[in-house]
Each structure stands twice: as C-alpha cells, then as structure tokens.
Design a protein around this motif. Structure first.
Motif, mmCIF file in Angstrom:
data_model
loop_
_atom_site.group_PDB
_atom_site.id
_atom_site.type_symbol
_atom_site.label_atom_id
_atom_site.label_comp_id
_atom_site.label_asym_id
_atom_site.label_seq_id
_atom_site.Cartn_x
_atom_site.Cartn_y
_atom_site.Cartn_z
ATOM 1 N N LYS A 1 -0.757 4.606 0.469
ATOM 2 C CA LYS A 1 -1.361 4.671 1.795
ATOM 3 C C LYS A 1 -0.307 4.913 2.880
ATOM 4 C CE LYS A 1 -4.138 1.838 4.906
ATOM 5 N NZ LYS A 1 -4.774 0.529 5.056
ATOM 6 N N HIS A 2 0.885 4.344 2.713
ATOM 7 C CA HIS A 2 1.948 4.462 3.703
ATOM 8 C C HIS A 2 2.852 5.672 3.474
ATOM 9 C CE1 HIS A 2 1.218 0.671 5.758
ATOM 10 N NE2 HIS A 2 1.056 0.102 4.574
ATOM 11 N N ASN B 1 0.845 -1.196 0.000
ATOM 12 C CA ASN B 1 0.000 0.000 0.000
ATOM 13 C C ASN B 1 0.877 1.243 0.000
ATOM 14 O OD1 ASN B 1 -2.574 -1.359 0.256
ATOM 15 N ND2 ASN B 1 -1.895 -1.894 2.325
#
Length: 134
Positions: A110-111, A107
C-alpha cells in the motif's frame, strides 16, 4: 578491423532501472512523507534499514559498472545477489525498527511508490537477462 559496438544487455538495463528506482521515491509513509533509497541511509544509527539501502545501491552500481566493462558473468550475478539481499535486509529492517518504518512494513504494498516497483522490475529484468544471456 571493425570496432566492437556497445553491448546493451537486458542485465545492464535491469540494473540501471534498479539504480534509477533507488533514486526515486520508494515508499510513502505517515503524514504524506516519502523518501527515496538515500533517505533510508543513516550513518548515525547503523540499522538493518541503512545496511539494506546501501547494499541495494552498491549492488546496482557494481552491476552497471561490471556490465559496461564486460568483466565477467560471475561478477554480474554477485552484484545482482548483493542488491537483492539488500532489499531483503531493508524489508527485515522495516519490521524491526519503530516509527515510520513500522507503518511502511505494516502495509508495504500500500505504501509502495514508483521507485520500489522500478527496483523490483529491475531485479527481474536483470535476472531474466542473465538467465537468457541477453
């Protein structure tokens, strides 16, 4: 005779932003951990992640130095290309290594944290600066 003034170019600003972004937290991983670009450098185990992180930093530092010295258009392009290649190698290293790197790669957006986005914006600003020659 007038002194030549300091030339603050878009390229220099972009490479400086890349270097600053490298020093800030780039990704947040499992268990709330986060790390800047230097935390990806591990000389005990030389991996794609280490090589990529080093190339990002070396390219950004070289780009800033070359821009400040005004030593050539081609060297600026090379420094930018080295830094971007380091980013590509770093991302590839995330997918091939285990542990926290796999969690980041799964991800990536997302990270991502402020450092990652500053590095990307720095590359874009530097490239635009080179293309527009400003």
């Amino acid at each position: 005779m007038a002194k030549k003034g300091f030339n603050l170019s878009l390229y220099l600003i972009g490479m400086a932003v890349t270097l600053i972004g490298f020093c800030l937290p780039m990704f947040s991983g499992a268990l709330g951990s986060s790390g800047n670009g230097f935390s990806f450098i591990n000389f005990d185990r030389s991996t794609f992640v280490t090589i990529g992180a080093l190339l990002i930093a070396i390219g950004a530092i070289a780009g800033v130095v070359v821009a400040l010295l005004g030593k050539g258009d081609q060297l600026e392009w090379i420094a930018l290309a080295v830094s971007i290649a380091g980013g590509v190698i770093l991302v590839l290293g995330f997918t091939t290594n285990g542990g926290i790197y796999k969690a980041i790669a799964k991800n990536m957006i997302k990270h991502s944290t402020i450092g990652f986005w500053m590095v990307v914006v720095g590359w874009v600003v530097a490239a635009v600066g080179k293309v527009l020659k400003k």
